[in-house]
Design a protein around this motif. Structure first.
Motif, short mmCIF file in Angstrom:
data_model
loop_
_atom_site.label_atom_id
_atom_site.label_comp_id
_atom_site.label_asym_id
_atom_site.label_seq_id
_atom_site.Cartn_x
_atom_site.Cartn_y
_atom_site.Cartn_z
N GLY A 142 0.90 -1.18 -0.01
CA GLY A 142 0.08 0.17 0.09
C GLY A 142 0.92 1.20 0.23
O GLY A 142 0.33 2.32 0.15
N LYS A 143 2.11 1.26 -0.13
CA LYS A 143 2.97 2.36 -0.39
C LYS A 143 3.71 2.41 -1.47
O LYS A 143 3.64 1.66 -2.51
N VAL A 144 4.12 3.81 -1.75
CA VAL A 144 4.85 4.04 -3.00
C VAL A 144 6.41 3.68 -2.75
O VAL A 144 7.01 4.21 -1.84
N VAL A 145 6.95 2.78 -3.64
CA VAL A 145 8.26 2.26 -3.29
C VAL A 145 8.86 2.34 -4.77
O VAL A 145 8.35 2.26 -5.90
N GLU A 199 14.93 -7.01 -2.67
CA GLU A 199 15.86 -6.52 -1.14
C GLU A 199 16.22 -5.07 -1.39
O GLU A 199 17.11 -4.73 -0.14
N GLN A 200 16.24 -4.78 -2.22
CA GLN A 200 16.63 -3.52 -2.40
C GLN A 200 15.47 -2.27 -2.58
O GLN A 200 15.50 -1.65 -3.79
N MET A 201 14.45 -2.24 -1.69
CA MET A 201 13.34 -1.40 -1.94
C MET A 201 13.37 -0.27 -1.02
O MET A 201 13.85 -0.20 0.11
N THR A 202 13.12 0.82 -1.56
CA THR A 202 13.16 2.21 -1.07
C THR A 202 11.44 2.71 -0.71
O THR A 202 11.05 2.66 -1.96
N VAL A 203 11.08 3.27 -0.05
CA VAL A 203 9.79 3.70 0.36
C VAL A 203 9.89 5.10 0.43
O VAL A 203 10.55 5.72 1.09
#
Length: 237
Positions: free
Chosen positions: A12-15, A23-27
């Motif tokens: 439910g977030k913008v990533v 494994e390299q996810m930024t919110v």
């Protein structure tokens, strides 16, 4: 050339992912609709969105966010990720989505793609994700042994009009888009081609526009401030 700011959804977030690596996810934002409205306020007419959980698992956990984009903004929305049945396509279109992107199921089942095109026509696009020269599926977690050229030819023969092509190696790297890839594809295949992956600034967009591409997707460059959406729309959109 249309410009499509991107909202990738996870939980439910913008990533944003780097090279498709979960494994390299930024919110970047907790409120996807607020982000979509910001893009609309900057002048965008289209929104590209991907349900990353759906892309990996074949589900639609972020359907509500996509429906809210359609309900609460005036943007034309295209969506991909986990769309592997005719019923799911229908649900998204009924929610107001303008174009549905088929990825894994289109690659692995051309008869399904044919059925989707017969029922929904131009509202169906195909996403072709290229990883180290191979077609990637299941949220970029696997690759197939299919020939890229042969697959694109099959899409043309089936009557596909719009293809979103992502160079996974460039995605999220801000190192420039793969102009040579898109030149080769646009020269060979009569498709509405949308480039995705690595767009880092206005010069990338100028080069893509010079190729006569139908569109380009803007991701990390917008979120990091490397590219101003209003300026990009004014110059090439």
């Amino acid at each position: 050339m249309i410009l499509l700011p991107a909202i990738d959804l996870y939980g439910g977030k913008v990533v944003r992912l780097t090279r498709g690596d979960y494994e390299q996810m930024t919110v970047y934002r907790d409120d996807p609709v607020a982000q979509a409205r910001a893009f609309e306020d900057a002048g965008a007419r289209w929104l590209h969105t991907v349900d990353l959980e759906g892309a990996r698992d074949g589900t639609t956990p972020n359907f509500g966010a996509v429906a809210a984009f359609c309900r609460d903004t005036g943007l034309q929305v295209e969506v991909g990720g986990g769309i592997r049945s005719l019923d799911t396509i229908g649900r998204y279109l009924d929610a107001g989505v303008a174009r549905v992107i088929l990825g894994t199921r289109a690659v692995t089942d051309l008869e399904f793609l044919r059925a989707a095109l017969e029922r929904y026509g131009r509202q169906v696009a195909v996403g072709v994700d290229l990883k180290d020269g191979a077609i990637a599926i299941h949220g970029w977690q696997e690759t197939t042994g299919q020939s890229v050229q042969a697959f694109f030819q099959s899409l043309c023969e089936l009557g596909v009009k719009t293809v979103i092509c992502t160079d996974v190696s460039r995605d999220g790297m801000l190192g420039g888009t793969n102009v040579e890839l898109y030149r080769a594809l646009s020269d060979q295949f009569p498709l509405e081609l949308i480039a995705s992956g690595g767009v880092s600034g206005l010069e990338d967009l100028r080069q893509l526009k010079a190729l006569g591409l139908y569109g380009a997707i803007l991701g990390k460059a917008l979120y990091t401030g490397a590219l101003d959406l209003s300026a990009a729309l004014e110059e090439v959109g």
